[in-house]
Design a protein around this motif. Structure first.
Motif, PDB file in Angstrom:
ATOM      1  N   SER A 228      -4.602   3.189 -26.727  1.00 25.92           N
ATOM      2  CA  SER A 228      -5.764   3.067 -27.619  1.00 25.92           C
ATOM      3  C   SER A 228      -6.079   4.386 -28.311  1.00 25.92           C
ATOM      4  O   SER A 228      -6.651   4.400 -29.403  1.00 25.92           O
ATOM      5  CB  SER A 228      -6.991   2.582 -26.829  1.00 25.92           C
ATOM      6  OG  SER A 228      -7.517   3.605 -25.997  1.00 25.92           O
ATOM      7  N   VAL A 229      -5.704   5.478 -27.683  1.00 28.76           N
ATOM      8  CA  VAL A 229      -5.914   6.804 -28.276  1.00 28.76           C
ATOM      9  C   VAL A 229      -4.743   7.191 -29.169  1.00 28.76           C
ATOM     10  O   VAL A 229      -4.922   7.756 -30.248  1.00 28.76           O
ATOM     11  CB  VAL A 229      -6.111   7.858 -27.170  1.00 28.76           C
ATOM     12  CG1 VAL A 229      -6.123   9.269 -27.758  1.00 28.76           C
ATOM     13  CG2 VAL A 229      -7.402   7.588 -26.407  1.00 28.76           C
ATOM     14  N   MET A 230      -3.537   6.875 -28.738  1.00 27.06           N
ATOM     15  CA  MET A 230      -2.347   7.268 -29.498  1.00 27.06           C
ATOM     16  C   MET A 230      -2.189   6.472 -30.786  1.00 27.06           C
ATOM     17  O   MET A 230      -1.648   6.971 -31.782  1.00 27.06           O
ATOM     18  CB  MET A 230      -1.096   7.110 -28.635  1.00 27.06           C
ATOM     19  CG  MET A 230      -1.078   7.970 -27.382  1.00 27.06           C
ATOM     20  SD  MET A 230       0.438   7.790 -26.401  1.00 27.06           S
ATOM     21  CE  MET A 230       1.555   8.861 -27.326  1.00 27.06           C
ATOM     22  N   ALA A 231      -2.643   5.219 -30.795  1.00 28.78           N
ATOM     23  CA  ALA A 231      -2.506   4.363 -31.977  1.00 28.78           C
ATOM     24  C   ALA A 231      -3.335   4.919 -33.121  1.00 28.78           C
ATOM     25  O   ALA A 231      -4.519   5.195 -32.956  1.00 28.78           O
ATOM     26  CB  ALA A 231      -2.941   2.942 -31.641  1.00 28.78           C
ATOM     27  N   SER A 232      -2.711   5.093 -34.268  1.00 29.40           N
ATOM     28  CA  SER A 232      -3.442   5.697 -35.380  1.00 29.40           C
ATOM     29  C   SER A 232      -2.666   5.564 -36.677  1.00 29.40           C
ATOM     30  O   SER A 232      -1.440   5.452 -36.685  1.00 29.40           O
ATOM     31  CB  SER A 232      -3.680   7.189 -35.105  1.00 29.40           C
ATOM     32  OG  SER A 232      -4.310   7.820 -36.202  1.00 29.40           O
ATOM     33  N   ASP A 233      -3.382   5.607 -37.786  1.00 32.55           N
ATOM     34  CA  ASP A 233      -2.752   5.735 -39.090  1.00 32.55           C
ATOM     35  C   ASP A 233      -2.480   7.214 -39.355  1.00 32.55           C
ATOM     36  O   ASP A 233      -3.190   8.088 -38.866  1.00 32.55           O
ATOM     37  CB  ASP A 233      -3.670   5.194 -40.189  1.00 32.55           C
ATOM     38  CG  ASP A 233      -3.821   3.692 -40.134  1.00 32.55           C
ATOM     39  OD1 ASP A 233      -2.833   3.017 -39.811  1.00 32.55           O
ATOM     40  OD2 ASP A 233      -4.925   3.203 -40.412  1.00 32.55           O
ATOM     41  N   ASP A 234      -1.441   7.485 -40.129  1.00 31.51           N
ATOM     42  CA  ASP A 234      -1.117   8.862 -40.506  1.00 31.51           C
ATOM     43  C   ASP A 234      -0.294   8.786 -41.778  1.00 31.51           C
ATOM     44  O   ASP A 234       0.783   8.189 -41.795  1.00 31.51           O
ATOM     45  CB  ASP A 234      -0.321   9.548 -39.391  1.00 31.51           C
ATOM     46  CG  ASP A 234      -0.145  11.049 -39.631  1.00 31.51           C
ATOM     47  OD1 ASP A 234       0.011  11.449 -40.810  1.00 31.51           O
ATOM     48  OD2 ASP A 234      -0.150  11.812 -38.647  1.00 31.51           O
ATOM     49  N   VAL A 235      -0.795   9.387 -42.850  1.00 32.80           N
ATOM     50  CA  VAL A 235      -0.110   9.276 -44.139  1.00 32.80           C
ATOM     51  C   VAL A 235       1.266   9.913 -44.121  1.00 32.80           C
ATOM     52  O   VAL A 235       2.102   9.631 -44.986  1.00 32.80           O
ATOM     53  CB  VAL A 235      -0.950   9.912 -45.268  1.00 32.80           C
ATOM     54  CG1 VAL A 235      -2.262   9.163 -45.450  1.00 32.80           C
ATOM     55  CG2 VAL A 235      -1.200  11.394 -44.995  1.00 32.80           C
ATOM     56  N   ARG A 236       1.540  10.760 -43.123  1.00 31.87           N
ATOM     57  CA  ARG A 236       2.848  11.415 -43.041  1.00 31.87           C
ATOM     58  C   ARG A 236       3.926  10.492 -42.482  1.00 31.87           C
ATOM     59  O   ARG A 236       5.108  10.826 -42.520  1.00 31.87           O
ATOM     60  CB  ARG A 236       2.739  12.680 -42.185  1.00 31.87           C
ATOM     61  CG  ARG A 236       1.811  13.743 -42.765  1.00 31.87           C
ATOM     62  CD  ARG A 236       1.567  14.864 -41.766  1.00 31.87           C
ATOM     63  NE  ARG A 236       0.839  14.387 -40.589  1.00 31.87           N
ATOM     64  CZ  ARG A 236       0.504  15.167 -39.560  1.00 31.87           C
ATOM     65  NH1 ARG A 236       0.867  16.445 -39.554  1.00 31.87           N
ATOM     66  NH2 ARG A 236      -0.163  14.665 -38.533  1.00 31.87           N
ATOM     67  N   ASP A 237       3.532   9.360 -41.955  1.00 28.90           N
ATOM     68  CA  ASP A 237       4.479   8.413 -41.370  1.00 28.90           C
ATOM     69  C   ASP A 237       4.591   7.193 -42.276  1.00 28.90           C
ATOM     70  O   ASP A 237       3.661   6.382 -42.356  1.00 28.90           O
ATOM     71  CB  ASP A 237       4.005   7.987 -39.978  1.00 28.90           C
ATOM     72  CG  ASP A 237       5.012   7.094 -39.262  1.00 28.90           C
ATOM     73  OD1 ASP A 237       5.954   6.592 -39.918  1.00 28.90           O
ATOM     74  OD2 ASP A 237       4.864   6.881 -38.051  1.00 28.90           O
TER      75      ASP A 237
END
Length: 497
Positions: A228-237
Motif C-alpha cells: 500500500s505504501v510502495m504502490a504509486s504513480d511516477d511520471v518517470r515510469d
C-alpha cells in the motif's frame, strides 16, 4: 527464542500507535536479533545503526506528540542491496560498486521512508540480481534459514532476514521470480505486483514489463501493508501510466487490508509445471498433496494451464537484451569485474539478432493473450513456487533436475517466469514443509490487474491453515542458528565462479 521483532508489522503498528512500545525499543530488538543470528545466514550485509537510532528517536518523539507520520511510522525496514538508499552503501553485489554510497533514495525506497519506515540496513543479493542463488564476491553467500549450507534462492536475500525475525518488512525486486523464489525457500511471503503498480525510475528498458520492485513479509496482511505504501504513480515510469486526476495506484485503502475472499465461490485451477517447467518429482508430490487440501475450500478445482509454449525462448531472449543493455560496456572493457551469470547473459545477448527479439516479443504477447482467455474459465491459478527443494549454495545453479540437464542457469526458475512474461500479479505463501523438511512455497496467480484478488485469496488460504501444524508457516530454529558457526567460515563462501 522469540521477541518483539517476531511480531507482525500490523501488530507492531498497533502497539506503536498505542504507545505500548517505542520505535527505539523495536529497532533495538531487530538489531539484537541481527547480531545474534545474522552470522549464521549472512542475510543483512550493511547496517546504519547510528542513522537508524536517530530516526527511531525522532519517530518516538512524534508518536509521543500524537503525530502519525504514515502507514509504516516507526517500523524498521530492510532494503535489497540493488536498491539505492541515500547515504547508505548500495553495492548491487558487484565489485564495481563495492564503495558506492548513493546521494538519494530511489523512488520505491523514498516512498517507504516518507511513510515513516526506519531504513536501517541492506540485504544480500547475487551480483546485479543475476540468478536465483544469493551469493556474490562482495559479501559472500546467504544461507537458507532452515539449513545455512543450502541456498536461500534469490535474488532478494531479505527473505532470510524476515524468516529469522531481523525486521518485520523487507523490500525486493522480481524479474525471474526474485521476490517469490526466496520467499518460497525461506518460508515467508513475497509478492510480485502487476507491472507499473510499484512505479520505478530505475529500469533500463522503461517499457519492459519483466522487472518490478515489491514487498516481502512474514504474512499476507503485512505484505499488503507494505504494498500500500510502495504502490504509486511516477511520471518517470512509462508503465505507471494513469488518467489525469485518477489516483489509480496511490489509493492505499485498496491494498492495505485485504478483504478475506469467499473461496467457496471461486474457481481454482492448478498446474505443476505450466506445461514446460522442469519441476522435480518430489515437489510435484508435495504440491498434489496441497491441492487435495485446498480443493474442498473452492467451488471448483481443476488441473489446467495457460498456453506457455515458447516461454523458455522468449524469456531468455528478452532477459539477455536487458543484461546486454546494462552491462555490455563493462563486458567489453572490464570483463574480469563481472561474474559468470552476468557474463553468460551478455554473451547470450550478443548472439541474438533483431529477428530473435521480434520472435520473443511476439511470443510474450501471445502468452499474455492466452492468459486472458484462460482467466475467463477460472478465478485463480496455483502452482509450486519453485521447481525444486533447496540445493547447496555452493552450486552456482541447478545443472540438472531429476537427472535431466537444465537449459540455462535460470531454467529452474521457470515456474516464476511463466508468470513474469504475461505480467500478472503473483504471490508466494508458505504452506508447510517439503519432503526434505524445508519450506514449501505455493504460488498464487491472479487475473490481469488482480493484485487485490491475489492478496485476498492468499490471506484466506493462510487463515485456513494457520492452526494446522503441518501447513502453517514454518519457523527456523533460532537457537540452533545462534549457536551455529559463522557462514563466512564455510569453504567457498566468497568464491565467485
Amino acid at each position: 527464542m522469540s521477541g518483539l521483532c517476531d511480531s507482525s508489522a500490523v501488530e507492531l503498528r498497533r502497539l506503536l500507535a498505542a504507545r505500548a512500545i517505542s520505535p527505539v525499543e523495536l529497532l533495538e530488538a531487530c538489531l539484537s536479533r541481527i547480531a545474534t543470528i545474522n552470522p549464521a545466514v549472512n542475510a543483512v550485509v550493511t547496517l546504519d545503526e547510528p542513522g537508524a537510532r536517530t530516526a527511531a528517536k525522532k519517530a518516538e518523539a512524534a508518536i509521543l506528540r500524537g503525530e502519525d507520520r504514515g502507514a509504516l511510522h516507526g517500523l524498521p525496514v530492510l532494503i535489497k542491496d540493488t536498491q539505492d538508499t541515500a547515504g547508505l552503501r548500495s553495492t548491487y553485489g558487484s565489485p564495481l560498486l563495492r564503495d558506492n554510497v548513493p546521494v538519494a533514495d530511489q523512488g520505491s525506497v523514498a516512498r517507504l521512508r516518507a511513510a515513516g519506515a526506519i531504513i536501517f540496513g541492506k540485504t544480500n543479493t547475487p551480483e546485479w540480481a543475476a540468478g536465483g542463488n544469493t551469493r556474490n564476491p562482495v559479501f559472500g553467500a546467504t544461507g537458507n534459514p532452515f539449513d545455512p549450507m543450502r541456498s536461500a534462492a534469490g535474488s532478494s536475500g531479505g527473505a532470510v532476514a524476515l524468516a529469522c525475525g531481523m525486521a518485520p518488512l523487507a523490500s525486493g525486486s522480481d524479474t525471474g521470480g526474485s521476490l517469490r523464489n526466496p520467499a518460497g525457500f525461506s518460508g515467508i511471503v513475497g509478492m510480485r505486483p502487476s507491472y507499473g503498480l510499484v512505479a520505478s525510475e530505475k529500469r533500463a528498458f522503461g517499457w519492459s514489463s519483466l522487472s518490478t520492485d515489491g514487498p516481502m513479509a512474514r504474512n499476507v496482511a503485512d505484505t499488503a501493508l507494505m504494498l500500500s505504501v510502495m504502490a504509486s504513480d511516477d511520471v518517470r515510469d512509462p508503465l505507471a501510466y494513469t488518467l489525469p486526476g485518477e489516483p489509480v495506484r496511490s489509493r492505499a485503502e485498496r491494498w492495505a487490508a485485504p478483504r478475506p475472499a469467499d473461496l467457496g465461490k471461486l474457481r481454482l485451477a492448478f498446474t505443476e509445471d505450466f506445461g514446460f517447467a522442469p519441476t522435480e518429482q518430489a515437489i510435484r508430490r508435495v504440491f498434489r498433496d496441497r491441492v487435495a487440501r485446498l480443493a474442498p475450500l473452492f467451488a471448483d478445482c481443476r488441473e489446467a494451464t495457460p498456453d506457455c509454449s515458447g516461454a523458455d525462448d522468449a524469456f531468455a531472449v528478452l532477459r539477455a537484451g536487458l543484461f546486454l543493455a546494462m552491462h555490455g560496456k563493462n563486458y567489453k572493457e572490464r570483463p574480469e569485474m563481472l561474474g559468470p551469470n552476468v557474463r553468460a547473459n551478455v554473451e547470450e545477448g550478443l548472439s541474438y539478432t533483431l529477428e530473435d527479439h521480434g520472435r520473443a516479443a511476439t511470443t510474450q504477447t501471445r502468452i499474455y493473450r492466452a492468459y486472458q482467455t484462460f482467466f475467463e474459465t477460472c478465478d485463480v491459478l496455483i502452482s509450486p513456487t519453485i521447481t525444486l527443494s533447496p540445493r547447496p549454495w555452493s552450486e552456482l545453479y541447478p545443472a540438472e533436475i531429476d537427472g535431466v540437464p537444465t537449459k540455462s542457469y535460470f531454467h529452474w526458475l521457470a515456474l516464476a517466469y511463466a508468470v513474469t512474461l504475461p505480467g500478472h500479479p503473483a504471490i508466494s505463501i508458505p504452506l508447510g514443509l517439503d519432503e526434505a523438511g524445508l519450506p514449501f512455497g505455493l504460488q498464487i496467480v491472479g487475473p490481469r490487474g488482480g493484485d487485490a484478488i491475489v492478496l485476498s485469496v492468499a490471506a484466506s488460504i493462510e487463515a485456513s491453515f494457520a492452526g494446522d501444524a503441518q501447513l502453517c508457516r514454518p519457523v527456523p530454529g533460532l537457537a540452533r542458528l545462534a549457536a551455529a558457526p559463522p557462514l563466512s567460515a564455510a569453504p567457498g563462501f566468497l568464491t565467485w565462479e
